[in-house]
Design an enzyme around this catalytic site. Structure first.
Site, PDB file in Angstrom:
ATOM      1  N   GLU A   1       0.519  -1.189  -0.109  1.00  0.00           N
ATOM      2  CA  GLU A   1       0.496  -0.001   0.505  1.00  0.00           C
ATOM      3  C   GLU A   1       0.882   0.965   0.030  1.00  0.00           C
ATOM      4  O   GLU A   1       2.164   1.349   0.720  1.00  0.00           O
ATOM      5  CB  GLU A   1      -1.046  -0.341   1.184  1.00  0.00           C
ATOM      6  CG  GLU A   1      -2.409  -0.758   1.032  1.00  0.00           C
ATOM      7  CD  GLU A   1      -3.522  -0.806   2.272  1.00  0.00           C
ATOM      8  OE1 GLU A   1      -2.288  -0.264   3.105  1.00  0.00           O
ATOM      9  OE2 GLU A   1      -4.279  -1.998   2.246  1.00  0.00           O
TER      10      GLU A   1
ATOM     11  N   HIS B   1      -9.800   9.805   4.575  1.00  0.00           N
ATOM     12  CA  HIS B   1      -9.033   9.257   3.157  1.00  0.00           C
ATOM     13  C   HIS B   1      -9.436  10.092   1.710  1.00  0.00           C
ATOM     14  O   HIS B   1     -10.408  10.556   2.202  1.00  0.00           O
ATOM     15  CB  HIS B   1      -9.597   8.511   3.240  1.00  0.00           C
ATOM     16  CG  HIS B   1      -9.370   6.919   2.736  1.00  0.00           C
ATOM     17  ND1 HIS B   1      -9.634   7.241   1.196  1.00  0.00           N
ATOM     18  CD2 HIS B   1      -8.980   5.856   2.888  1.00  0.00           C
ATOM     19  CE1 HIS B   1      -9.206   6.550   0.466  1.00  0.00           C
ATOM     20  NE2 HIS B   1      -8.567   5.457   1.870  1.00  0.00           N
TER      21      HIS B   1
ATOM     22  N   ARG C   1      -1.487   9.689   1.613  1.00  0.00           N
ATOM     23  CA  ARG C   1      -2.297  10.158   1.887  1.00  0.00           C
ATOM     24  C   ARG C   1      -3.170  11.225   1.748  1.00  0.00           C
ATOM     25  O   ARG C   1      -4.034  11.974   1.531  1.00  0.00           O
ATOM     26  CB  ARG C   1      -3.065   9.028   3.010  1.00  0.00           C
ATOM     27  CG  ARG C   1      -4.731   9.473   3.260  1.00  0.00           C
ATOM     28  CD  ARG C   1      -4.529   8.020   3.965  1.00  0.00           C
ATOM     29  NE  ARG C   1      -4.935   6.498   3.803  1.00  0.00           N
ATOM     30  CZ  ARG C   1      -5.119   5.937   4.702  1.00  0.00           C
ATOM     31  NH1 ARG C   1      -5.582   5.804   5.437  1.00  0.00           N
ATOM     32  NH2 ARG C   1      -5.097   4.603   3.662  1.00  0.00           N
TER      33      ARG C   1
ATOM     34  N   HIS D   1     -11.474  10.001   8.579  1.00  0.00           N
ATOM     35  CA  HIS D   1     -11.137   8.423   8.371  1.00  0.00           C
ATOM     36  C   HIS D   1     -10.862   7.988   9.657  1.00  0.00           C
ATOM     37  O   HIS D   1     -11.177   6.742   9.879  1.00  0.00           O
ATOM     38  CB  HIS D   1     -10.467   8.229   6.968  1.00  0.00           C
ATOM     39  CG  HIS D   1      -9.668   6.683   6.873  1.00  0.00           C
ATOM     40  ND1 HIS D   1     -10.952   6.052   6.531  1.00  0.00           N
ATOM     41  CD2 HIS D   1      -8.460   6.250   6.797  1.00  0.00           C
ATOM     42  CE1 HIS D   1     -10.314   4.798   6.555  1.00  0.00           C
ATOM     43  NE2 HIS D   1      -8.602   5.052   6.469  1.00  0.00           N
TER      44      HIS D   1
ATOM     45  N   ARG E   1      -0.877   8.376  10.476  1.00  0.00           N
ATOM     46  CA  ARG E   1      -1.646   7.263  10.358  1.00  0.00           C
ATOM     47  C   ARG E   1      -1.144   6.535   9.020  1.00  0.00           C
ATOM     48  O   ARG E   1      -1.470   6.587   8.030  1.00  0.00           O
ATOM     49  CB  ARG E   1      -2.344   6.486  11.001  1.00  0.00           C
ATOM     50  CG  ARG E   1      -2.007   5.318  10.870  1.00  0.00           C
ATOM     51  CD  ARG E   1      -3.696   4.267  11.462  1.00  0.00           C
ATOM     52  NE  ARG E   1      -5.046   5.180  10.244  1.00  0.00           N
ATOM     53  CZ  ARG E   1      -5.301   4.088   9.637  1.00  0.00           C
ATOM     54  NH1 ARG E   1      -4.946   3.036   9.744  1.00  0.00           N
ATOM     55  NH2 ARG E   1      -6.177   4.719   8.411  1.00  0.00           N
TER      56      ARG E   1
HETATM   57  C1  SIN Z   1      -6.956   1.888   2.695  1.00  0.00           C
HETATM   58  O1  SIN Z   1      -7.753   0.177   1.968  1.00  0.00           O
HETATM   59  O2  SIN Z   1      -8.028   2.847   1.537  1.00  0.00           O
HETATM   60  C2  SIN Z   1      -7.914   2.229   3.833  1.00  0.00           C
HETATM   61  C3  SIN Z   1      -7.039   1.475   5.229  1.00  0.00           C
HETATM   62  C4  SIN Z   1      -6.348   1.596   6.000  1.00  0.00           C
HETATM   63  O3  SIN Z   1      -6.799   2.729   6.510  1.00  0.00           O
HETATM   64  O4  SIN Z   1      -5.414   1.632   6.854  1.00  0.00           O
END
Ligand code: SIN
Length: 478
Positions: free
Chosen positions: A120, A236, A286, A345, A380
């Site tokens: 990710e 988010h 993010r 988020h 985070r």
């Molecule tokens: C996501 O899957 O985009 C969110 C995952 C997260 O906030 O840890």
């Protein structure tokens, strides 16, 4: 709600408030010691853990290490994370996965049986473990709920709202609870654990469920517990904008992993714009992506996620929740662009805890999103929250087991039950809640200013005075 204000007295050893991942793992780790688990919802199938679309980050892949995972955590945290705690957290990655496997969680595996590891944004390596693809939260929670239901030492109180902590000589000795259909009870306890989740409902748009109203944070603050880093809220970038004009607050999350699998961000003209903002384009951190999208929307534009490349790559099967959310909204991700907005988020700040998850008040513990462990800093790292929930829930349980038994307890005075809204005042409460969310969304959003924050503060003072002493017990009907 009944109008009666008499208070029953109940005695518990340990009360855990909140039945998300952190609350359930605390209770399971304490078994066979009796635990009373409290949830304000009518079912255990609630709370934001269930909505988690990311996975659990753990440095278990070839060439990876807890040190590398900790470095990524610190970089994402903008230099404001606690280095020692971040490293302690990442060192417990493998153990946390083992615990969940023991609890019956079926993680996604390759044909040879090894865990499938995804990557990710802002993770230097593939280290995200999923269960059921982007349905990870649902799959983990269904295993934990099943375990909790079959554990005789766990007593579950549903439709029960933790309204106030009972504090004596600076120590928490229980809590005042409002139960739907039963009224008030003062539950005396040697230990109270707050695992009440986040505060997303303070904004107009959130990826959290309706339950995320910050109750745990509020009762801890009123009891005098130390709260830290409250300003650190993560937004988010890609929540699916469904029914937003009709006031829908709880928006489905289109996981970041979709962009990792080829999904693109485009404007109303169908043009990509992230390459001009950051070298990593759609995979930029993010907060950068959320700010860029917010800017476009504030300037009157619209932003869309184009999931078609994911489908063309044959990867749609990894995102059952995203596909389902789109179809539910009448959109076909194979042909339609998906309208998105950034949404509140995850709250990094919270109730300040030590290495064991103990708060500044004797007898009060916190874990999960409501706690501030310091590992996330200002931002985070994706998929670190489920790991943190497991690690700190286990530490809280271990800390409680080590704590000396209470001696020479003074009898506790019984608290007066507050007024609950009587017919006619609910509407006024709804208006106060709506005005609060408006002020938060306008002035305490992704981009903030000193002037805006002052305005918000003034509005909160006015709203607080209007609220008076009416208790807001948002319990679901049983
Ligand atoms: C996501 O899957 O985009 C969110 C995952 C997260 O906030 O840890």
């Amino acid at each position: 709600m009944p109008e009666q204000r008499s208070v029953r007295v109940a005695a518990d050893d340990i009360v855990v408030v909140g039945t998300g991942m952190a609350g359930l793992i605390t209770a399971l780790s304490l078994a066979p010691r009796p635990v009373t688990l409290i949830t304000k919802t009518s079912t255990l199938e609630s709370g934001s853990s269930l909505w988690a679309k990311g996975g659990i980050a753990a440095a278990v892949g070839p060439g990876d290490s807890p040190e590398a995972h900790a470095e990524d955590t610190l970089t994402a945290g903008a230099g404001l994370s606690d280095r020692r705690r971040a490293l302690a957290l990442t060192r417990e990655g493998a153990d946390s996965l083992r615990l969940l496997v023991q609890e019956g969680v079926p993680f996604d595996r390759a044909l040879d049986g090894t865990l499938e590891l995804a990557r990710e944004a802002a993770h230097g390596r593939p280290r995200i473990v999923h269960a059921g693809g982007d349905a990870t939260g649902r799959v983990i929670m269904s295993a934990l709920i099943e375990r909790a239901r079959r554990t005789p030492s766990i007593k579950i109180l549903r439709s029960a709202f933790a309204h106030e902590l009972v504090v004596q000589d600076g120590a928490v000795r229980g809590l005042l609870v409002f139960e739907h259909g039963k009224g008030w009870s003062q539950r005396h306890a040697s230990h109270v654990v707050l695992a009440t989740g986040g505060i997303g409902m303070a904004w107009w748009h959130t990826t959290n469920p309706a339950e995320s109203t910050g109750d745990g944070l509020a009762i801890a603050a009123r009891a005098g517990a130390q709260l830290t880093d409250l300003e650190f809220m993560q937004f988010h970038p890609t929540a699916l904008a469904v029914n937003t004009e009709a006031g829908n607050a709880n928006l489905p999350l289109l996981t970041e992993a979709l962009r990792g699998a080829g999904a693109l961000l485009v404007d109303q003209a169908g043009k990509r714009f992230m390459s001009a903002v950051h070298p990593a384009a759609e995979l930029a951190p993010r907060d950068v992506v959320a700010r860029a999208i917010e800017q476009k929307i504030t300037a009157g534009g619209s932003v869309y996620l184009d999931m078609r490349p994911v489908i063309a790559n044959g990867l749609a099967g990894e995102f059952p929740e995203a596909v389902h959310a789109c179809r539910d909204a009448g959109l076909d991700p194979a042909t339609d662009l998906l309208p998105i907005v950034p949404a509140a988020h995850y709250h990094m700040g919270g109730i300040h805890v030590d290495d064991d998850g103990h708060t500044s008040l004797d007898g009060l513990w916190a874990c999960g999103e409501v706690a501030n462990t310091g590992v996330h800093g200002a931002n985070r790292l994706a998929s670190n929250s489920l790991l943190e929930a497991v690690v700190y829930a286990r530490r809280v349980a271990a800390g409680i087991q080590r704590a000396p038994a209470l001696r020479d307890e003074q009898p506790l005075p019984i608290q007066e039950a507050p007024e609950v809204p009587v017919p006619g005042t609910e509407k006024r409460l709804d208006l106060i809640i709506a005005a609060t969310r408006s002020a938060v969304s306008r002035h305490v959003g992704i981009v903030r200013s000193g002037v805006g924050l002052q305005r918000a503060l003034q509005q909160f003072r006015v709203l607080d005075a209007q609220l008076g002493k009416i208790a807001m017990c948002q319990v679901q009907d049983a």
